[in-house]
Every structure is written in C-alpha cells, then in structure tokens.
Motif scaffolding. Sequence first.
Motif, PDB file in Angstrom:
ATOM      1  N   ASP A 185      12.754  81.661  81.653  1.00 26.09           N
ATOM      2  CA  ASP A 185      11.827  80.978  80.792  1.00 26.09           C
ATOM      3  C   ASP A 185      12.855  80.645  79.732  1.00 26.09           C
ATOM      4  O   ASP A 185      11.839  80.006  78.818  1.00 26.09           O
ATOM      5  CB  ASP A 185      10.853  81.624  81.022  1.00 26.09           C
ATOM      6  CG  ASP A 185      10.432  83.088  80.576  1.00 26.09           C
ATOM      7  OD1 ASP A 185      12.512  83.313  79.789  1.00 26.09           O
ATOM      8  OD2 ASP A 185      10.139  83.573  79.273  1.00 26.09           O
ATOM      9  N   LEU A 186      14.215  80.371  79.314  1.00 26.39           N
ATOM     10  CA  LEU A 186      14.579  80.261  78.359  1.00 26.39           C
ATOM     11  C   LEU A 186      15.666  78.511  78.168  1.00 26.39           C
ATOM     12  O   LEU A 186      15.931  78.700  78.656  1.00 26.39           O
ATOM     13  CB  LEU A 186      15.407  81.772  77.378  1.00 26.39           C
ATOM     14  CG  LEU A 186      15.001  82.488  77.526  1.00 26.39           C
ATOM     15  CD1 LEU A 186      15.821  83.961  76.782  1.00 26.39           C
ATOM     16  CD2 LEU A 186      14.062  82.694  76.496  1.00 26.39           C
TER      17      LEU A 186
ATOM     18  N   ILE B   7      11.640  81.496  85.269  1.00 28.09           N
ATOM     19  CA  ILE B   7      10.782  82.439  85.855  1.00 28.09           C
ATOM     20  C   ILE B   7      10.853  83.423  84.990  1.00 28.09           C
ATOM     21  O   ILE B   7      12.092  83.599  84.386  1.00 28.09           O
ATOM     22  CB  ILE B   7      11.905  83.491  86.744  1.00 28.09           C
ATOM     23  CG1 ILE B   7      11.329  82.317  88.475  1.00 28.09           C
ATOM     24  CG2 ILE B   7      11.384  84.593  87.911  1.00 28.09           C
ATOM     25  CD1 ILE B   7      11.830  82.953  89.729  1.00 28.09           C
ATOM     26  N   PRO B   8      10.172  84.124  84.278  1.00 28.38           N
ATOM     27  CA  PRO B   8      10.463  84.885  82.944  1.00 28.38           C
ATOM     28  C   PRO B   8      11.436  86.313  83.046  1.00 28.38           C
ATOM     29  O   PRO B   8      12.293  86.662  82.234  1.00 28.38           O
ATOM     30  CB  PRO B   8       8.903  84.955  82.968  1.00 28.38           C
ATOM     31  CG  PRO B   8       8.941  84.081  83.258  1.00 28.38           C
ATOM     32  CD  PRO B   8       8.700  83.994  84.221  1.00 28.38           C
ATOM     33  N   ASP B   9      11.222  87.379  84.544  1.00 30.27           N
ATOM     34  CA  ASP B   9      11.646  88.128  84.836  1.00 30.27           C
ATOM     35  C   ASP B   9      13.186  87.904  84.827  1.00 30.27           C
ATOM     36  O   ASP B   9      13.811  89.050  84.924  1.00 30.27           O
ATOM     37  CB  ASP B   9      10.405  88.926  85.731  1.00 30.27           C
ATOM     38  CG  ASP B   9      10.351  89.597  86.067  1.00 30.27           C
ATOM     39  OD1 ASP B   9       9.398  89.714  84.893  1.00 30.27           O
ATOM     40  OD2 ASP B   9       9.458  89.795  86.758  1.00 30.27           O
ATOM     41  N   LEU B  10      13.725  86.478  84.195  1.00 27.68           N
ATOM     42  CA  LEU B  10      15.171  86.268  84.703  1.00 27.68           C
ATOM     43  C   LEU B  10      16.055  85.741  83.698  1.00 27.68           C
ATOM     44  O   LEU B  10      17.335  86.390  83.528  1.00 27.68           O
ATOM     45  CB  LEU B  10      15.520  85.296  85.538  1.00 27.68           C
ATOM     46  CG  LEU B  10      15.798  85.108  87.219  1.00 27.68           C
ATOM     47  CD1 LEU B  10      15.561  83.624  88.227  1.00 27.68           C
ATOM     48  CD2 LEU B  10      16.305  86.346  87.860  1.00 27.68           C
ATOM     49  N   ALA B  11      14.928  86.281  82.839  1.00 30.15           N
ATOM     50  CA  ALA B  11      15.381  86.170  81.538  1.00 30.15           C
ATOM     51  C   ALA B  11      16.545  87.329  80.246  1.00 30.15           C
ATOM     52  O   ALA B  11      17.322  88.180  81.151  1.00 30.15           O
ATOM     53  CB  ALA B  11      14.303  85.823  80.368  1.00 30.15           C
ATOM     54  N   GLU B  12      17.039  86.616  79.895  1.00 33.26           N
ATOM     55  CA  GLU B  12      18.299  88.130  78.374  1.00 33.26           C
ATOM     56  C   GLU B  12      17.466  89.355  78.250  1.00 33.26           C
ATOM     57  O   GLU B  12      16.042  88.663  78.697  1.00 33.26           O
ATOM     58  CB  GLU B  12      18.537  87.446  77.359  1.00 33.26           C
ATOM     59  CG  GLU B  12      19.420  88.331  77.033  1.00 33.26           C
ATOM     60  CD  GLU B  12      21.275  88.860  77.959  1.00 33.26           C
ATOM     61  OE1 GLU B  12      20.638  89.279  78.673  1.00 33.26           O
ATOM     62  OE2 GLU B  12      21.878  88.459  77.988  1.00 33.26           O
TER      63      GLU B  12
END
Length: 237
Positions: free
Chosen positions: A80-81, A110-115
């Motif tokens: 999501d970045l 997908i927020p769960d794929l963020a750093e």
Amino acid sequence: MSAGETSSNKVSPFTAGAIGAGDTGDGATTTRFWWVRHAPVDHGGRIYGRKDMPCDCSDTAVFSGLARLLPHDAAWVTSDLRRTHETARAIVRAGLPGPDPIPGPEAPAIPDLAEQSFGDWQGLTYDELRQQRGGAFHRFWHAPAHERAPGGESFVDVMQRVARTTHQLLDAHRGHDIIVVAHGGTIRAALGFALDLQPEACLAFTMDNCSVTRIDHVDGPGMGHGWRVVTVNRPPR
C-alpha cells in the motif's frame, strides 16, 4: 504467449523447464511468485521503513530489463506504499502488459506487504539510531529480528503478516504467475517463510532495488515442503 516468454520473444532463464529448475512432474501444479523490490528512494540517509515516500524510476534500462524478465499474463499485487505503485507503473510503461490503474481492481494494494514499521525510529539518521541504541544493532538490519521498534513492529511481525498474505495469494492464483512489487524486508520475510528459516537468518539476505526474487510453490505427490527458491536478488539487467 506463455508465462516464460518476454516482450522481446526471448525465453526467461527462470521458466519451469530451464536448466536447474528441476522436474516438477506431470501431476504437479506450480505457482510462481515473482517478488520485485521497489526502485530506489532518496532517503537522505534516514530510516524510512513504512513512511510513504516516492522512488526514482528514471533509469529506463532497468525497467526495460524487468519487462523482459517478468512473465506476461500474471496477477499483480503491490504493497500500500506509493514506491511500489510507481515501480509497477514503470515496468508496465517499459513494455510488460499489466493492469491499469495501479493500484486498482487488477492490482490490489495490500497493507500486509508493506515494509517493516520502525515506529519512532523512522526519520532518524542511521548514526542517530546507532548512538541512541549504543551500538545494539543486528549485523544486517536495524535491530534483532524479535525486537519491536518503539511504536513499530519487529521483523517477526513482518514475517507473520507476509506468510498470511502469501497463503491468500496462493489460494487465489494457484497454478499461475504472480508479480508482487514490494520491499526488501517483505521479500526477506517471504524467503524465510518458503525456506522455514529462523527469523535472524532471513536478515542476512541482500535485496537490491529493482531486483527479482522468484519463489515457486509446487503442489503434487511427493513434493514435500512444497516451496522452491529459483533465484534471489537477481538484477534486472
């Protein structure tokens, strides 16, 4: 056009039948995850973690290389970045057929794929954090894998959310190619999940900007663990 062909009509060296790829057998179903780290960020020597910063997509040769390497007819996802969105758009502009818009219905963010979120450490220079922590660093990362940054998360937290999302993507796209434009920490977590590594060991992986890491999941009789790492940190050219 098959998943292994590229826009220049050359076959990627990482197709299922390539040298070193291994024989999956006639009854196997292979799902190929193509993890791409985002383009470089001008962070000015400061820790940015989950801070939403733009990236530099000006090196067209890099994205042309990615467009030749990555598969056609893949599912696309990003974090999501914005740096992952900008990187994905640059790959499509370079000639790889892909979704429009990014992010959008065919390229969910997908927020769960963020750093990893470094909480109160974000915005500090590396020297400032080093002084604040009295040198208590992990050799290859900002902190040991189990340590949660103040107001942030640990690398173990990242591993848990990346594993959850990987299972969801596998269920949704089994037997297909999936291009995942994400982050260095995210991709290290995916490798740790696939190889069943201890969290500290995951932090030893080098993950360059715009590199490709491919991890396959193979369903079939006698497949054991089911995950196979095909390439790690491959440059786009």
